[in-house]
Scaffold this motif. Structure first.
Motif, mmCIF file in Angstrom:
data_model
loop_
_atom_site.group_PDB
_atom_site.id
_atom_site.type_symbol
_atom_site.label_atom_id
_atom_site.label_comp_id
_atom_site.label_asym_id
_atom_site.label_seq_id
_atom_site.Cartn_x
_atom_site.Cartn_y
_atom_site.Cartn_z
ATOM 1 N N GLU A 90 28.519 -47.597 -0.575
ATOM 2 C CA GLU A 90 27.315 -48.409 -0.743
ATOM 3 C C GLU A 90 26.136 -47.556 -1.194
ATOM 4 O O GLU A 90 25.352 -47.982 -2.042
ATOM 5 N N SER A 91 26.004 -46.361 -0.628
ATOM 6 C CA SER A 91 24.904 -45.493 -1.063
ATOM 7 C C SER A 91 25.129 -45.047 -2.507
ATOM 8 O O SER A 91 24.161 -44.887 -3.267
ATOM 9 N N TYR A 92 26.368 -44.895 -2.905
ATOM 10 C CA TYR A 92 26.658 -44.528 -4.295
ATOM 11 C C TYR A 92 26.227 -45.644 -5.240
ATOM 12 O O TYR A 92 25.664 -45.393 -6.301
ATOM 13 N N ILE A 93 26.483 -46.900 -4.841
ATOM 14 C CA ILE A 93 26.071 -48.034 -5.667
ATOM 15 C C ILE A 93 24.556 -48.084 -5.786
ATOM 16 O O ILE A 93 24.003 -48.327 -6.861
ATOM 17 N N ASP A 94 23.867 -47.833 -4.673
ATOM 18 C CA ASP A 94 22.401 -47.822 -4.704
ATOM 19 C C ASP A 94 21.884 -46.733 -5.641
ATOM 20 O O ASP A 94 20.952 -46.963 -6.419
ATOM 21 N N GLU A 95 22.476 -45.549 -5.559
ATOM 22 C CA GLU A 95 22.061 -44.448 -6.430
ATOM 23 C C GLU A 95 22.339 -44.777 -7.897
ATOM 24 O O GLU A 95 21.523 -44.477 -8.775
ATOM 25 N N ALA A 96 23.484 -45.418 -8.179
ATOM 26 C CA ALA A 96 23.813 -45.777 -9.560
ATOM 27 C C ALA A 96 22.842 -46.834 -10.088
ATOM 28 O O ALA A 96 22.417 -46.774 -11.251
ATOM 29 N N ALA A 97 22.480 -47.800 -9.232
ATOM 30 C CA ALA A 97 21.518 -48.826 -9.657
ATOM 31 C C ALA A 97 20.152 -48.204 -9.932
ATOM 32 O O ALA A 97 19.468 -48.572 -10.896
ATOM 33 N N ASP A 98 19.721 -47.260 -9.096
ATOM 34 C CA ASP A 98 18.446 -46.572 -9.330
ATOM 35 C C ASP A 98 18.507 -45.780 -10.627
ATOM 36 O O ASP A 98 17.532 -45.770 -11.396
ATOM 37 N N TYR A 99 19.618 -45.107 -10.873
ATOM 38 C CA TYR A 99 19.751 -44.299 -12.083
ATOM 39 C C TYR A 99 19.712 -45.179 -13.326
ATOM 40 O O TYR A 99 19.118 -44.824 -14.340
ATOM 41 N N ALA A 100 20.338 -46.374 -13.249
ATOM 42 C CA ALA A 100 20.357 -47.283 -14.394
ATOM 43 C C ALA A 100 19.088 -48.129 -14.475
ATOM 44 O O ALA A 100 18.946 -48.922 -15.395
ATOM 45 N N MET A 101 18.196 -47.938 -13.505
ATOM 46 C CA MET A 101 16.936 -48.678 -13.423
ATOM 47 C C MET A 101 17.177 -50.182 -13.375
ATOM 48 O O MET A 101 16.582 -50.963 -14.103
ATOM 49 N N LEU A 102 18.115 -50.579 -12.510
ATOM 50 C CA LEU A 102 18.412 -51.987 -12.299
ATOM 51 C C LEU A 102 17.798 -52.415 -10.970
ATOM 52 O O LEU A 102 17.917 -51.720 -9.962
ATOM 53 N N ASP A 103 17.151 -53.554 -10.974
ATOM 54 C CA ASP A 103 16.690 -54.092 -9.703
ATOM 55 C C ASP A 103 17.648 -55.198 -9.287
ATOM 56 O O ASP A 103 18.638 -55.486 -9.971
ATOM 57 N N ASN A 104 17.384 -55.827 -8.153
ATOM 58 C CA ASN A 104 18.302 -56.838 -7.632
ATOM 59 C C ASN A 104 18.481 -58.006 -8.600
ATOM 60 O O ASN A 104 19.576 -58.540 -8.745
ATOM 61 N N MET A 105 17.410 -58.426 -9.266
ATOM 62 C CA MET A 105 17.500 -59.557 -10.187
ATOM 63 C C MET A 105 18.421 -59.228 -11.359
ATOM 64 O O MET A 105 19.221 -60.067 -11.773
ATOM 65 N N ASP A 106 18.361 -58.001 -11.880
ATOM 66 C CA ASP A 106 19.248 -57.602 -12.973
ATOM 67 C C ASP A 106 20.708 -57.596 -12.523
ATOM 68 O O ASP A 106 21.603 -58.026 -13.255
ATOM 69 N N ILE A 107 20.944 -57.122 -11.319
ATOM 70 C CA ILE A 107 22.318 -57.086 -10.792
ATOM 71 C C ILE A 107 22.855 -58.500 -10.627
ATOM 72 O O ILE A 107 23.993 -58.797 -10.986
ATOM 73 N N TYR A 108 22.009 -59.424 -10.104
ATOM 74 C CA TYR A 108 22.444 -60.817 -9.943
ATOM 75 C C TYR A 108 22.774 -61.442 -11.287
ATOM 76 O O TYR A 108 23.747 -62.189 -11.424
ATOM 77 N N GLN A 109 21.957 -61.169 -12.297
ATOM 78 C CA GLN A 109 22.215 -61.704 -13.615
ATOM 79 C C GLN A 109 23.522 -61.161 -14.213
ATOM 80 O O GLN A 109 24.292 -61.901 -14.813
ATOM 81 N N LEU A 110 23.773 -59.869 -14.008
ATOM 82 C CA LEU A 110 25.014 -59.278 -14.508
ATOM 83 C C LEU A 110 26.243 -59.883 -13.823
ATOM 84 O O LEU A 110 27.264 -60.123 -14.459
ATOM 85 N N LEU A 111 26.121 -60.115 -12.534
ATOM 86 C CA LEU A 111 27.242 -60.701 -11.803
ATOM 87 C C LEU A 111 27.435 -62.167 -12.171
ATOM 88 O O LEU A 111 28.566 -62.674 -12.173
ATOM 89 N N ALA A 112 26.353 -62.881 -12.484
ATOM 90 C CA ALA A 112 26.456 -64.308 -12.836
ATOM 91 C C ALA A 112 27.049 -64.511 -14.216
ATOM 92 O O ALA A 112 27.600 -65.574 -14.490
ATOM 93 N N GLU A 113 26.969 -63.520 -15.102
ATOM 94 C CA GLU A 113 27.485 -63.659 -16.447
ATOM 95 C C GLU A 113 29.002 -63.737 -16.493
ATOM 96 O O GLU A 113 29.582 -64.225 -17.441
ATOM 97 N N GLU A 114 29.661 -63.275 -15.496
ATOM 98 C CA GLU A 114 31.126 -63.276 -15.490
ATOM 99 C C GLU A 114 31.598 -64.640 -15.388
ATOM 100 O O GLU A 114 32.166 -65.451 -15.638
#
Length: 114
Positions: A90-114
């Motif tokens: 989980e901490s790895y996912i958080d670090e990867a999201a910070d590195y990619a400059m994704l916030d929660n809304m971007d992650i939700y949108q990416l998951l909803a596109e599937e």
């Protein structure tokens, strides 16, 4: 039949090229028994052999118990480490999201596109 088998049948035919001398198997058993060395009957087993068999069984049982204990302990420690591994992922996912400059809304949108 394959070509090789047909070729061999044409060359050799159906007859068996190997032959045994006449009467070879008539006295075969007696000849083999005559060639065996004489063996003295065993009078009694040594005491060490009589004691060694039960001890060997105890060693086998102890080895089985040791294998079971090692398996159980390794399984237990594997189960204990599992929550730590989840937290690390989980901490790895958080670090990867910070590195990619994704916030929660971007992650939700990416998951909803599937």
């Amino acid at each position: 039949m394959t070509n090789e088998e047909l070729y061999l049948k044409e060359r050799v035919g159906q007859k068996n090229p190997f032959r045994t001398p006449e009467g070879y198997f008539d006295q075969f058993t007696a000849n083999i028994m005559a060639q065996l060395p004489e063996r003295q009957p065993m009078e009694s087993k040594p005491v060490a052999k009589k004691v060694a068999m039960p001890i060997r069984h105890w060693f086998y049982a102890a080895a089985c118990v040791a294998a079971l204990v090692v398996t159980a302990v390794s399984f237990h420690f594997h189960e204990v480490d599992a929550p730590q591994q989840v937290a690390a992922s989980e901490s790895y996912i958080d670090e990867a999201a910070d590195y990619a400059m994704l916030d929660n809304m971007d992650i939700y949108q990416l998951l909803a596109e599937e």
